[in-house]
Design a protein around this motif. Structure first.
Motif, PDB file in Angstrom:
ATOM      1  N   SER A   1      20.001  31.301  10.301  1.00  0.00           N
ATOM      2  CA  SER A   1      20.730  32.543   9.600  1.00  0.00           C
ATOM      3  C   SER A   1      22.413  32.418   9.868  1.00  0.00           C
ATOM      4  O   SER A   1      23.034  33.150   9.115  1.00  0.00           O
ATOM      5  N   LEU A   2      22.830  31.626  11.044  1.00  0.00           N
ATOM      6  CA  LEU A   2      24.262  31.645  11.303  1.00  0.00           C
ATOM      7  C   LEU A   2      24.934  30.652  10.237  1.00  0.00           C
ATOM      8  O   LEU A   2      24.283  29.691  10.005  1.00  0.00           O
ATOM      9  N   PRO A   3      26.217  31.023   9.706  1.00  0.00           N
ATOM     10  CA  PRO A   3      27.067  30.221   8.912  1.00  0.00           C
ATOM     11  C   PRO A   3      27.102  28.647   9.534  1.00  0.00           C
ATOM     12  O   PRO A   3      27.836  28.766  10.703  1.00  0.00           O
ATOM     13  N   GLY A   4      26.898  27.672   9.265  1.00  0.00           N
ATOM     14  CA  GLY A   4      27.068  26.149   9.674  1.00  0.00           C
ATOM     15  C   GLY A   4      28.534  25.770   9.700  1.00  0.00           C
ATOM     16  O   GLY A   4      28.935  25.131  10.718  1.00  0.00           O
ATOM     17  N   GLU A   5      29.304  26.526   8.609  1.00  0.00           N
ATOM     18  CA  GLU A   5      30.896  26.171   8.838  1.00  0.00           C
ATOM     19  C   GLU A   5      31.416  26.552  10.342  1.00  0.00           C
ATOM     20  O   GLU A   5      32.488  26.008  10.679  1.00  0.00           O
ATOM     21  N   LEU A   6      31.108  27.783  10.925  1.00  0.00           N
ATOM     22  CA  LEU A   6      31.510  27.808  12.338  1.00  0.00           C
ATOM     23  C   LEU A   6      31.404  26.554  13.183  1.00  0.00           C
ATOM     24  O   LEU A   6      32.405  26.461  14.042  1.00  0.00           O
ATOM     25  N   GLU A   7      30.434  26.156  13.319  1.00  0.00           N
ATOM     26  CA  GLU A   7      30.248  25.120  14.348  1.00  0.00           C
ATOM     27  C   GLU A   7      30.894  23.826  13.645  1.00  0.00           C
ATOM     28  O   GLU A   7      31.500  22.675  14.306  1.00  0.00           O
ATOM     29  N   GLU A   8      31.054  23.621  12.400  1.00  0.00           N
ATOM     30  CA  GLU A   8      31.873  22.475  11.640  1.00  0.00           C
ATOM     31  C   GLU A   8      33.310  22.774  11.932  1.00  0.00           C
ATOM     32  O   GLU A   8      33.925  21.782  12.308  1.00  0.00           O
TER      33      GLU A   8
END
Length: 289
Positions: free
Chosen positions: A176-183
């Motif tokens: 559910s967390l946006p993957g863009e944050l880790e990218e």
């Protein structure tokens, strides 16, 4: 030719009738009273005398109130309730820490890391949820015996340290967390572990709090497994220890209710402090999957 237009009142300005609001709160209040009435009766009974606790019809107000039940179970040499309380508290806290650690690492790997057979591994983990825990008692007992953990708190801490539900729960939350944050963190030079530890993990605090409470509650309330692996009164946990009050004292309801009140204190305290995180964690874990 002049035209006239009529506009409906905005929905935001519409007010709910006062009677409906009052009815809603009355219904919610009655439901709340229905659910907490067993807890209230448990607390009330713990302050009754032995005769009044077993009397019929039951009463809601002790006459007279007494703390004899608490004094009896806390001071009796054969029922070290405080020792059982400490054993349960330590075992449940340690087990919850292990469950949160293993579930968080496995859940993040299944949600974010791409490797061959990932779906098969996740399906196998979820499949174990359909296995009744009672059929694992004999193999777990044999393993614990081989490790010489019988009659130690390790026997009630380690065997359930890997939780299939915990892995599933944490995976759903990380998805559910946006993957863009880790990218974005990787673009700044962070590796996989740093993206997990510094980005994903702080955002997962609601899910971590929820899983910790559920794991703590499961271990705290466990009765059957401690009965099999813990033999000495000094290492007994609270649920198994309190069961001896029934046989040793011919169903002393005042003692049983006093012990139940003591056993409920940590769980109620944790829920009061963590309820905000629990609601957020449960709601976010079901967003997608």
């Amino acid at each position: 030719m002049a035209t006239t237009t009529t506009t409906a009142a905005p929905a935001a300005t519409r007010r709910t009738p006062v009677g409906r609001v009052v009815l809603r709160y009355v219904v919610l209040g009655l439901l709340a009273l229905l659910f907490i009435s067993p807890l209230i009766y448990m607390l009330v009974t713990s302050f009754k005398t032995r005769g009044e606790a077993a009397g019929y019809p039951p009463t809601w107000i002790p006459d007279p109130p007494t703390t004899a039940a608490y004094e009896s179970i806390l001071n009796a040499p054969g029922t070290p309730v405080l020792r059982w309380f400490a054993n349960s508290l330590g075992a449940a806290a340690a087990n919850a820490a292990l469950v949160v650690t293993t579930s968080t690492l496995a859940g993040f790997a299944l949600a974010r890391m791409h490797f061959r057979g990932r779906s098969l591994v996740f399906a196998a983990v979820v499949g174990t949820l359909f296995v009744p825990p009672v059929i694992l008692i004999i193999p777990n007992y044999l393993i614990v015996g081989e490790l010489a953990w019988l009659n130690t708190l390790l026997a009630v801490i380690v065997p359930t340290a890997a939780s299939a539900f915990g892995v599933f729960f944490m995976r759903q939350f990380f998805i559910s967390l946006p993957g863009e944050l880790e990218e974005a963190a990787r673009l700044d030079g962070a590796n996989q572990w740093q993206a997990f530890y510094k980005v994903a993990l702080p955002l997962a605090r609601p899910a971590l709090a929820t899983l910790a409470l559920l794991a703590f509650l499961t271990n705290w309330n466990d009765f059957l497994w401690p009965v099999y692996v813990l033999f000495s009164p000094d290492v007994q946990t609270l649920p198994a220890g309190l069961s001896t009050l029934q046989s040793a004292n011919a169903v002393r309801y005042d003692l049983l209710m006093a012990g139940a009140v003591i056993a409920s204190i940590p769980v109620l305290a944790m829920y009061v402090f963590l309820q905000r995180y629990i609601i957020e964690g449960v709601s976010r874990s079901g967003l997608k999957g």
